[in-house]
Design an enzyme around this catalytic site. Structure first.
Site, mmCIF file in Angstrom:
data_model
loop_
_atom_site.group_PDB
_atom_site.id
_atom_site.type_symbol
_atom_site.label_atom_id
_atom_site.label_comp_id
_atom_site.label_asym_id
_atom_site.label_seq_id
_atom_site.Cartn_x
_atom_site.Cartn_y
_atom_site.Cartn_z
ATOM 1 N N ASN A 138 6.456 -3.769 -3.912
ATOM 2 C CA ASN A 138 7.787 -3.234 -4.205
ATOM 3 C C ASN A 138 8.106 -3.492 -5.679
ATOM 4 O O ASN A 138 8.278 -4.646 -6.079
ATOM 5 C CB ASN A 138 8.791 -3.950 -3.290
ATOM 6 C CG ASN A 138 10.215 -3.472 -3.490
ATOM 7 O OD1 ASN A 138 10.519 -2.797 -4.464
ATOM 8 N ND2 ASN A 138 11.086 -3.837 -2.571
ATOM 9 N N HIS A 150 11.125 5.193 -2.021
ATOM 10 C CA HIS A 150 11.013 3.843 -2.571
ATOM 11 C C HIS A 150 9.970 3.085 -1.747
ATOM 12 O O HIS A 150 9.975 3.126 -0.517
ATOM 13 C CB HIS A 150 12.378 3.157 -2.473
ATOM 14 C CG HIS A 150 12.336 1.688 -2.727
ATOM 15 N ND1 HIS A 150 11.622 1.142 -3.775
ATOM 16 C CD2 HIS A 150 12.904 0.637 -2.077
ATOM 17 C CE1 HIS A 150 11.757 -0.174 -3.749
ATOM 18 N NE2 HIS A 150 12.526 -0.501 -2.732
ATOM 19 N N CYS A 170 16.750 -1.090 -6.424
ATOM 20 C CA CYS A 170 15.648 -0.153 -6.196
ATOM 21 C C CYS A 170 16.116 1.306 -6.179
ATOM 22 O O CYS A 170 15.293 2.221 -6.195
ATOM 23 C CB CYS A 170 14.929 -0.497 -4.904
ATOM 24 S SG CYS A 170 14.544 -2.242 -4.805
HETATM 25 O O1 UT7 Z 1 13.841 -3.107 -1.910
HETATM 26 C C1 UT7 Z 1 14.383 -3.831 -0.829
HETATM 27 C C2 UT7 Z 1 13.388 -4.791 -0.419
HETATM 28 N N1 UT7 Z 1 13.262 -5.446 0.788
HETATM 29 C C3 UT7 Z 1 12.675 -4.966 1.902
HETATM 30 O O2 UT7 Z 1 12.434 -3.813 2.111
HETATM 31 C C4 UT7 Z 1 12.320 -6.016 2.917
HETATM 32 C C5 UT7 Z 1 12.444 -5.549 4.317
HETATM 33 N N2 UT7 Z 1 11.953 -6.569 5.238
HETATM 34 C C6 UT7 Z 1 10.646 -6.701 5.555
HETATM 35 O O3 UT7 Z 1 9.830 -5.943 5.081
HETATM 36 C C7 UT7 Z 1 10.266 -7.794 6.552
HETATM 37 O O4 UT7 Z 1 11.436 -8.394 7.059
HETATM 38 C C8 UT7 Z 1 9.350 -8.864 5.931
HETATM 39 C C9 UT7 Z 1 7.974 -8.274 5.677
HETATM 40 C C10 UT7 Z 1 9.920 -9.399 4.631
HETATM 41 C C11 UT7 Z 1 9.193 -10.048 6.893
HETATM 42 O O5 UT7 Z 1 8.711 -9.603 8.162
HETATM 43 P P1 UT7 Z 1 9.361 -10.167 9.508
HETATM 44 O O6 UT7 Z 1 8.581 -9.622 10.626
HETATM 45 O O7 UT7 Z 1 10.827 -9.869 9.449
HETATM 46 O O8 UT7 Z 1 9.057 -11.709 9.396
HETATM 47 P P2 UT7 Z 1 10.048 -12.955 9.520
HETATM 48 O O9 UT7 Z 1 10.723 -13.194 8.212
HETATM 49 O O10 UT7 Z 1 10.908 -12.807 10.732
HETATM 50 O O11 UT7 Z 1 9.023 -14.107 9.802
HETATM 51 C C12 UT7 Z 1 8.211 -14.163 10.978
HETATM 52 C C13 UT7 Z 1 7.322 -15.364 10.901
HETATM 53 C C14 UT7 Z 1 8.064 -16.661 10.611
HETATM 54 O O12 UT7 Z 1 7.427 -17.695 11.347
HETATM 55 P P3 UT7 Z 1 8.069 -18.245 12.699
HETATM 56 O O13 UT7 Z 1 9.430 -18.744 12.319
HETATM 57 O O14 UT7 Z 1 8.118 -17.067 13.627
HETATM 58 O O15 UT7 Z 1 7.098 -19.313 13.102
HETATM 59 C C15 UT7 Z 1 7.827 -16.885 9.140
HETATM 60 O O16 UT7 Z 1 7.874 -18.249 8.775
HETATM 61 O O17 UT7 Z 1 6.371 -15.211 9.850
HETATM 62 C C16 UT7 Z 1 6.428 -16.341 8.956
HETATM 63 N N3 UT7 Z 1 6.177 -15.878 7.605
HETATM 64 C C17 UT7 Z 1 4.948 -15.768 7.090
HETATM 65 N N4 UT7 Z 1 3.731 -16.044 7.600
HETATM 66 C C18 UT7 Z 1 2.668 -15.816 6.806
HETATM 67 C C19 UT7 Z 1 7.081 -15.450 6.687
HETATM 68 N N5 UT7 Z 1 6.442 -15.053 5.562
HETATM 69 C C20 UT7 Z 1 5.112 -15.259 5.784
HETATM 70 C C21 UT7 Z 1 3.960 -15.040 5.009
HETATM 71 N N6 UT7 Z 1 2.778 -15.330 5.555
HETATM 72 N N7 UT7 Z 1 4.018 -14.523 3.760
#
Ligand code: UT7
Length: 336
Positions: free
Chosen positions: A288, A258, A118
């Site tokens: 993104n 970005h 990115c």
């Molecule tokens: O260019 C570089 C690109 N990358 C980034 O900038 C990514 C940076 N990271 C983020 O933006 C965040 O970490 C995310 C948006 C990707 C994820 O958010 P989070 O608050 O870190 O969520 P998590 O992965 O810790 O998941 C929390 C919960 C989990 O459930 P449990 O284990 O707490 O029951 C996941 O299974 O949310 C669940 N989950 C979802 N639920 C509904 C994960 N993805 C989804 C989804 N819909 N799409």
């Protein structure tokens, strides 16, 4: 700055996005997710995706044509193409080489691709800056294009909700009025944490030797760690870049970050003390789009009149690698 260096002019910018819109609600047909979950954590409502055989080269070509037209430069006068992509349709021929042929450039000019995820546009701009500064090339086309949707695991809701496809392009030339449009530029990487975002290519060892570990060819990411890295590193990096350039945040009109996560953008905005009007945000519509994200945000906001030309802007990005970087640039009238 190198003594006697030739200054760089940003002559034209352009962008292109696929027509197909995939909303958060559409994604609920693939897995258990919701518009509320995605929007509240990322700021994304929808993204664009290629359909059928359309790919990053097609998107890059459309963006390049616009940037060239806006630059006022004859396509035959381009003497180098640098494409930045981390989701190309193939490793070779490169996007740069295909772009040369698609644009109908008759001379056998050099063309190559770089991968800085990115941060690709900022890295490409730094290469162009060095080439122009030393007089090796005069008119350089930068194409940042990514076809993320084809490399994602569409069963993995934690990653596939984030990305979209798009392209952005920029034409830079040797400046003929002594003004350098790149006021400051800095690129960095932290390879020690490179496994935070990965895309392994498929492949196996020769059957005569010990086999290598098999890995699925799909984008994997430790979202939480990437988020922490970006929220911690990028705002600090950007404010240091401004300070090192001998400037204050208020000397620069706009921030074009970005578009990875709205909360990361807000953290940079808060650190610099910018108003909402000064910060370009289009993540809601495109998600993104990796290397395309910065030039897409720049060109679209100029086209929509949200970013007024004759101004200065901070372009900044971060991504797989982990790479990050930024540039403080002058945006002349007529680039879009
Ligand atoms: O260019 C570089 C690109 N990358 C980034 O900038 C990514 C940076 N990271 C983020 O933006 C965040 O970490 C995310 C948006 C990707 C994820 O958010 P989070 O608050 O870190 O969520 P998590 O992965 O810790 O998941 C929390 C919960 C989990 O459930 P449990 O284990 O707490 O029951 C996941 O299974 O949310 C669940 N989950 C979802 N639920 C509904 C994960 N993805 C989804 C989804 N819909 N799409």
């Amino acid at each position: 700055m190198i003594q006697g260096a030739i200054p760089l002019k940003i002559a034209g910018v352009g962008y292109s996005v696929p027509e197909t819109v995939i909303t958060n609600d559409d994604l609920t047909k693939l897995y258990d997710t919701s518009d509320e979950w995605i929007y509240s954590r990322t700021g994304i409502k929808e993204r664009r995706m290629v359909s059928g055989n359309q790919d990053a080269v097609d998107l890059g070509y459309e963006a390049a044509k616009k940037a060239i037209a806006n630059s006022g430069i004859d396509v035959q006068d381009i003497d180098l193409i640098i494409a930045a992509s981390s989701a190309p349709p193939r490793l070779y021929p490169t996007i740069g080489c295909l772009m040369q042929a698609k644009l109908g450039i008759k001379r056998q000019i050099p063309a190559f691709d770089i991968t800085a995820a990115c941060t690709g546009l900022i890295y490409a701009l730094s290469i162009a800056k060095a080439y122009i500064a030393c007089g090796l090339y005069k008119n350089i086309l930068l194409v940042a294009t990514d076809n993320n949707s084809r490399l994602l695991d569409w069963k993995d809701r934690s990653i596939s909700i984030l990305f979209g496809d798009a392209a952005g392009a920029m034409v830079v030339t040797a400046s003929d009025d002594g003004v350098d449009d790149v006021i400051a530029l800095d690129i960095r990487s932290d390879g020690y944490i490179g496994d935070m975002i990965e895309y392994p290519l498929p492949g196996q060892n020769c059957p005569l030797v010990k086999p290598c570990d098999e890995r699925e060819s799909k984008i994997t990411m430790n979202g939480k760690e990437v988020y922490k890295f970006a929220a911690r590193t990028v705002p600090q990096f950007v404010s240091e870049m401004v300070e090192k350039a001998g400037l204050k945040a208020e000397d620069i009109d706009y921030l074009v970050p970005h578009q990875a996560n709205l909360r990361i953008i807000q953290a940079i905005q808060e650190r610099l003390g910018y108003t909402d009007e000064q910060v370009v945000v289009n993540i809601e519509k495109y998600g993104n789009t990796s290397a395309a994200s910065i030039p897409l945000a720049l060109a679209e906001s100029v086209e929509q009149g949200k970013l007024k030309l004759g101004s200065t802007a901070i372009l900044c990005g971060f991504g797989a690698g982990m790479t990050y970087g930024g540039a403080i640039v002058r945006l002349r009238k007529g680039i879009c």
